[in-house]
Design an enzyme around this catalytic site. Structure first.
Site, PDB file in Angstrom:
ATOM      1  N   ASN A 170       0.799  -1.031   0.021  1.00  0.00           N
ATOM      2  CA  ASN A 170       0.077  -0.050  -0.080  1.00  0.00           C
ATOM      3  C   ASN A 170       0.830   1.183  -0.178  1.00  0.00           C
ATOM      4  O   ASN A 170       1.065   1.837  -1.084  1.00  0.00           O
ATOM      5  CB  ASN A 170      -0.915  -0.098   1.260  1.00  0.00           C
ATOM      6  CG  ASN A 170      -1.879   1.023   1.161  1.00  0.00           C
ATOM      7  OD1 ASN A 170      -1.965   1.987   0.360  1.00  0.00           O
ATOM      8  ND2 ASN A 170      -2.818   1.243   2.161  1.00  0.00           N
ATOM      9  N   ASP A 171       1.468   1.570   1.207  1.00  0.00           N
ATOM     10  CA  ASP A 171       2.064   2.982   1.256  1.00  0.00           C
ATOM     11  C   ASP A 171       3.440   2.857   0.091  1.00  0.00           C
ATOM     12  O   ASP A 171       3.753   4.187  -0.202  1.00  0.00           O
ATOM     13  CB  ASP A 171       2.800   3.079   2.679  1.00  0.00           C
ATOM     14  CG  ASP A 171       1.499   3.214   3.571  1.00  0.00           C
ATOM     15  OD1 ASP A 171       0.666   3.941   3.231  1.00  0.00           O
ATOM     16  OD2 ASP A 171       1.657   2.980   4.880  1.00  0.00           O
ATOM     17  N   VAL A 172       3.745   1.817  -0.022  1.00  0.00           N
ATOM     18  CA  VAL A 172       5.148   1.904  -0.759  1.00  0.00           C
ATOM     19  C   VAL A 172       4.682   2.064  -2.323  1.00  0.00           C
ATOM     20  O   VAL A 172       5.682   2.486  -3.372  1.00  0.00           O
ATOM     21  CB  VAL A 172       5.792   0.648  -1.112  1.00  0.00           C
ATOM     22  CG1 VAL A 172       6.593   0.284   0.326  1.00  0.00           C
ATOM     23  CG2 VAL A 172       4.848  -0.431  -1.414  1.00  0.00           C
TER      24      VAL A 172
END
Lengths: 467, 103
Positions: free
Chosen positions: A395-397
């Site tokens: 997700n965040d990456v």
């Protein structure tokens, strides 16, 4: 049995074999050979120790029995552990090194004669400092790794635990360690030594509880480093070059890994250690604002259709894949795609998963050849030329906000340019934000199709629809 | 004036940090997990200290306070040595290239 000089040379040999063991890891081809070097180094070190002591009384039988008991337990764990549990296994192993260092340091304090450090109550000053440092670092490694283990295992919540005055308490305890070492050197009192170790245990716990789940790669690397410094501290006490060399190697290895992990998250080492990421209010406000945006969602059939008509697909795995154990299903899907002549590669962000290289091991377990798996900087330009990016459990990456919004807490973090791909398939259970607590802009892009499901189940469904 | 042997050990230590620095940077990122498990295994060379604690005392006394700590440390370190090297081996066996697809 053998002279001190000869054994010192053998210890040097085993230190060099350990260097070669790490050197082997520069490529998967040489890595297995490297591991044998490591085993040989360990064998030499142990054998030389037996020969140089030359005590073949009943004690030796006990030593061998305990060695075999430990060895049997270790082998059992090594063969039974599933690859997805590797982060907690490594954390658990770190705790053992830490505790062993504490025990050796205690033995050296209680019975300094056998280590040639002077006599009880009259230990050489340098040795006293060395064994205090070894014991303190060992104790921090032990209790810190236990907390990391409990968090990774899910026994303890992965959420950061913070309280007011935490940093001051840590600072106070840190200073008290130095004060205690100072008084220990003056008085050589056993009680000071025990309190030193007890406080160090406590510091280890306090250091790790404020650190959240996704920062675990940094924590594990950091504990790896600590276990090395503890070994080096003991090495100085025992005047043993094998231990000093190994401790330095392991210490710098862990430090480099921590550095790589921090850089991959664009965070300073201290901000990770101080913990509490994602707990700030600014990010919560952002979520509210973006709640209204429309999202396109699809099912396995749509995903299969998109991928069948693609000519190149890039897979972006993350921690969610590990949790769902989706790596085997994923590999099956990729096999089907490849049969249709579609080019498939894997893109791995350095902090994907819970420890450095976590995703690579899982893909290797699922028989994915390692030359299809690429690191961030090697593959990031390929997204622009790819038809489908299949994000599974990450997700965040992948969040483009890191490149566009200077106010975002993850701004400046290197991310995978997933959005440049013609279409993005995003397997996720819900729209909930990732660990950093911020919304992923990618969800709302026109070319993104959200696949709301468990990673494993969705992948299996896609496999069925690919026929 | 003679140089304190401590300085020699310190030299070994500092040089090893440099060796470690360059060797570890050359480790391919895909092998970072095996790197951690193997460094784990080799740092258990601390077992050397445990063996000294257990054996180097007088040969008449099998169990003294310090030797008991030694025995305990031997068990802990042995778990790590065997576990660390074997799990590394298991992981490394899985890394395969495209050509040898057969397991």
């Amino acid at each position: 049995m053998i002279s001190a000089n000869l054994s010192a040379i053998f210890y040097l040999v085993s230190g060099i074999l350990f260097i070669l063991a790490l050197r082997g890891l520069s490529s998967p081809d040489t890595s297995r050979q490297g591991n044998y070097f490591g085993i040989a180094g360990m064998f030499i070190a142990i054998l030389v120790t037996f020969l140089s002591i030359g005590n073949f009384s009943t004690s030796l039988i006990y030593v061998l029995v305990f060695l075999l008991i430990g060895g049997a337990i270790g082998s059992f764990i090594a063969f039974r552990i599933p690859m997805t549990a590797m982060p907690e296994l490594v954390a658990g192993f770190h705790s053992l090194v830490g505790l062993a260092a504490v025990f050796v340091a205690i033995a050296a304090f209680l019975n300094p004669d056998i280590f040639n450090l002077g006599s009880s109550g009259n230990i050489k000053l340098a040795s006293l400092i060395e064994m205090s440092i070894g014991a303190a670092v060992g104790a921090v490694t032990f209790s810190g790794s236990i907390i990391a283990f409990l968090k990774l295992r899910g026994i303890m919540s992965g959420a950061p635990i913070t309280f007011t005055g935490q940093h001051y308490l840590n600072l106070f305890l840190g200073i008290s360690i130095f004060v205690l070492i100072f008084y220990l050197c003056k008085t050589q009192t056993a009680n000071i030594y025990w309190s030193l170790i007890a406080i160090s245990f406590f510091i280890g716990i306090l250091l790790i509880i404020p650190i959240g789940g996704a920062d675990m790669p940094v924590v594990i690397s950091m504990l790896n480093s600590y276990s090395g410094w503890a070994a080096a501290g003991i090495g100085f006490t025992l005047e043993n070059s094998a231990l000093i060399i190994t401790g330095a190697l392991v210490g710098s290895s862990g430090a480099i890994l921590s550095y790589i992990m921090c850089k991959a998250m664009n965070r300073s080492f201290f901000s990770v250690i101080l913990g509490g990421f994602g707990a700030d209010n600014t990010s919560a406000d952002k979520n509210e604002k973006q709640d209204q945006k429309p999202v396109k969602s699809g099912n396995a059939e749509d995903a299969a259709f998109l991928m069948k008509n693609a000519s190149s697909v890039i897979i972006v795995p993350g921690y969610g894949m590990a949790v769902a154990q989706a790596q085997h299903a994923l590999r099956e899907m990729v096999d089907k795609l490849k049969k249709n002549g579609i080019k498939v590669t894997y893109a791995i962000h350095p902090v994907a998963g819970r420890m450095p290289g976590h995703m690579n091991v899982l893909l290797a377990e699922a028989n994915v050849p390692y030359d299809e798996v690429f690191e961030l900087e090697d593959i990031n330009n390929d997204f622009a030329n790819s038809d489908v990016a299949f994000v599974i459990g990450a997700n965040d990456v992948t969040n483009p906000v890191a490149k566009t919004d200077p106010k975002s807490p993850i701004f400046g973090m290197p991310v995978l340019d997933v959005e440049k791909s013609k279409s993005v398939l995003f397997v996720k259970r819900s729209l909930s934000p990732g660990y950093a607590g911020i919304d992923n802009e990618l969800f709302y892009k026109d070319n993104t199709l959200m696949l709301f499901s468990d990673a494993k189940k969705m992948t299996e469904d896609i496999v069925k629809n690919l026929d | 004036m003679e140089i304190d042997p401590f300085i020699f050990r310190l030299s070994i230590f500092i040089l090893s940090i440099f060796v470690g620095y360059y060797v570890v940077w050359s480790v391919t990122p895909s092998l970072h997990t095996p790197l951690m498990s193997v460094t784990n295994a080799i740092s258990s060379v601390i077992i050397v200290g445990a063996i000294i604690a257990a054996l180097a005392g007088s040969s008449e006394v099998t169990f003294s306070t310090s030797s008991i700590f030694g025995y305990a440390a031997i068990i802990l370190a042995a778990v790590n040595i065997f576990g660390g090297f074997l799990v590394t081996q298991r992981m490394l066996q899985m890394y395969k290239k495209k050509k040898d697809k057969k397991k």
